[in-house]
Design an enzyme around this catalytic site. Sequence first.
Site, PDB file in Angstrom:
ATOM      1  N   HIS A 121      25.795 -40.329  23.603  1.00  0.00           N
ATOM      2  CA  HIS A 121      25.854 -38.861  23.693  1.00  0.00           C
ATOM      3  C   HIS A 121      25.761 -38.411  25.134  1.00  0.00           C
ATOM      4  O   HIS A 121      25.036 -38.988  25.953  1.00  0.00           O
ATOM      5  CB  HIS A 121      24.767 -38.205  22.834  1.00  0.00           C
ATOM      6  CG  HIS A 121      23.359 -38.395  23.303  1.00  0.00           C
ATOM      7  ND1 HIS A 121      22.737 -37.514  24.159  1.00  0.00           N
ATOM      8  CD2 HIS A 121      22.441 -39.341  23.019  1.00  0.00           C
ATOM      9  CE1 HIS A 121      21.502 -37.913  24.386  1.00  0.00           C
ATOM     10  NE2 HIS A 121      21.287 -39.030  23.708  1.00  0.00           N
TER      11      HIS A 121
ATOM     12  N   ASP B 137      19.174 -40.568  29.819  1.00  0.00           N
ATOM     13  CA  ASP B 137      19.303 -40.429  28.370  1.00  0.00           C
ATOM     14  C   ASP B 137      20.285 -39.298  28.112  1.00  0.00           C
ATOM     15  O   ASP B 137      19.927 -38.130  28.276  1.00  0.00           O
ATOM     16  CB  ASP B 137      17.927 -40.136  27.765  1.00  0.00           C
ATOM     17  CG  ASP B 137      17.981 -39.741  26.303  1.00  0.00           C
ATOM     18  OD1 ASP B 137      18.959 -40.088  25.627  1.00  0.00           O
ATOM     19  OD2 ASP B 137      17.030 -39.066  25.839  1.00  0.00           O
TER      20      ASP B 137
ATOM     21  N   GLU C 137      23.479 -34.659  20.158  1.00  0.00           N
ATOM     22  CA  GLU C 137      22.440 -35.595  19.733  1.00  0.00           C
ATOM     23  C   GLU C 137      21.041 -35.054  19.976  1.00  0.00           C
ATOM     24  O   GLU C 137      20.133 -35.250  19.147  1.00  0.00           O
ATOM     25  CB  GLU C 137      22.623 -36.933  20.465  1.00  0.00           C
ATOM     26  CG  GLU C 137      21.803 -38.081  19.885  1.00  0.00           C
ATOM     27  CD  GLU C 137      20.380 -38.171  20.429  1.00  0.00           C
ATOM     28  OE1 GLU C 137      19.586 -38.949  19.852  1.00  0.00           O
ATOM     29  OE2 GLU C 137      20.059 -37.471  21.418  1.00  0.00           O
ATOM     30  N   GLU C 138      20.830 -34.382  21.095  1.00  0.00           N
ATOM     31  CA  GLU C 138      19.488 -33.925  21.434  1.00  0.00           C
ATOM     32  C   GLU C 138      18.958 -32.867  20.475  1.00  0.00           C
ATOM     33  O   GLU C 138      17.753 -32.598  20.451  1.00  0.00           O
ATOM     34  CB  GLU C 138      19.454 -33.385  22.870  1.00  0.00           C
ATOM     35  CG  GLU C 138      19.695 -34.424  23.953  1.00  0.00           C
ATOM     36  CD  GLU C 138      18.572 -35.451  24.081  1.00  0.00           C
ATOM     37  OE1 GLU C 138      17.587 -35.355  23.328  1.00  0.00           O
ATOM     38  OE2 GLU C 138      18.695 -36.346  24.938  1.00  0.00           O
TER      39      GLU C 138
ATOM     40  N   ASP D  15      22.066 -46.056  23.016  1.00  0.00           N
ATOM     41  CA  ASP D  15      21.141 -45.038  23.510  1.00  0.00           C
ATOM     42  C   ASP D  15      19.934 -45.734  24.127  1.00  0.00           C
ATOM     43  O   ASP D  15      19.723 -46.931  23.938  1.00  0.00           O
ATOM     44  CB  ASP D  15      20.715 -44.112  22.364  1.00  0.00           C
ATOM     45  CG  ASP D  15      20.360 -42.710  22.837  1.00  0.00           C
ATOM     46  OD1 ASP D  15      20.004 -42.553  24.015  1.00  0.00           O
ATOM     47  OD2 ASP D  15      20.428 -41.767  22.009  1.00  0.00           O
TER      48      ASP D  15
ATOM     49  N   HIS E 177      12.941 -38.101  28.860  1.00  0.00           N
ATOM     50  CA  HIS E 177      12.877 -36.644  28.749  1.00  0.00           C
ATOM     51  C   HIS E 177      12.066 -36.017  29.881  1.00  0.00           C
ATOM     52  O   HIS E 177      11.577 -34.899  29.764  1.00  0.00           O
ATOM     53  CB  HIS E 177      12.343 -36.207  27.378  1.00  0.00           C
ATOM     54  CG  HIS E 177      13.345 -36.400  26.283  1.00  0.00           C
ATOM     55  ND1 HIS E 177      13.208 -35.822  25.037  1.00  0.00           N
ATOM     56  CD2 HIS E 177      14.511 -37.106  26.240  1.00  0.00           C
ATOM     57  CE1 HIS E 177      14.236 -36.158  24.275  1.00  0.00           C
ATOM     58  NE2 HIS E 177      15.040 -36.945  24.997  1.00  0.00           N
TER      59      HIS E 177
END
Length: 350
Positions: free
Chosen positions: A71, A188, A222-223, A243, A323
């Site tokens: 993603h 990410d 995706e998030e 991922d 994150h």
Amino acid sequence: MTVKWNEQETIAVLKRLVETPSPSGYTMEIMKAINEQFADWNVTAKMTNKGSVIATIPGSNDEQHRLLTAHVDTLGAMVKDIKPNGRIKLSLVGGFTFNAIEGENCLVHTADGKQVSGTIVLHNTTVHVYKDAGSSERNANTMEIRLDEKAFTADAVREIGIEVGDFVSFNPRFTEAGSGYIKSRHLDDKASTALLLRLVEQLSKSGEEIPYTTHFYISNNEEIGFGGNSSIPEETIEYIAVDMGAIGDGQASDEYTVSICAKDSSGPYHYGLTRHLVGLAKDQDIDYKVDIYPYYGSDASAAIRAGYDVKHALFGPGIEASHSYERTHMDSLKATAELLYAYVKSPLAP
């Protein structure tokens, strides 16, 4: 043949990706660029109604298909409110804390195409004025954007073109830190996306045959939980999310190997396909770790929840401080690239 690994070209692709703003819900520019890149390589690709891009490379077996996804959407925010003093309140997009973005430079993307710079700060940041600056809770009510504009009222901010609902992206601060380390926001999952793009480029330019028609699904939601859960070709037998591996206390994953996930918050991944990946890593002498991620979900698990009858698995590079301001090492990217190549050249899992 083996994977054609070129560290500097991989870094260049990754840098372009992370420096293109693409918070979930605002991915039009990056998806357009990826679609055009596939066209330059003469790879058939289509864009879904949700804005994802699916590229397809035919294999010798066109009845049983594989799908690899990564993603390109990232964490971000939206303008929640314009305060009377011209500061902006935020609504977060994706799962992260305000602490992770305190002090970060950002861009507000207006509806007319402007990019207005600012910084995300605690309202009572100044320690010379506010004695509770260190202890104050960081949340939606205390954090705000300080715009780099002489706009000290809500009306003045609106005159610039900023309105509620505008997207906010964070400065990735991409850095080659030396000794093989890469530091940046949004590794990410742009690190995995870069590896998929490099694999597609190798396969398309070399003309080498793969055993099964394989789809490369670049997802863009995706998030927020529903990327890669639709438009999956019905011939797909195996679905792999590429991922990040989550690093922390009690985790096996690190920044130097490819992380193969056996289970996350959605439950175990397909046993046969996961063991197939482990077997490939062992046979090809690829450095790997098997891990369980307790607070994690992937596009593969989203596809399973959507009802697709596929074998699903998950692997990718280890990413430190997910994150937040993230870091990985070229060893992990290389190991992931090697496993990707070994997989697309392998038979189906039992």
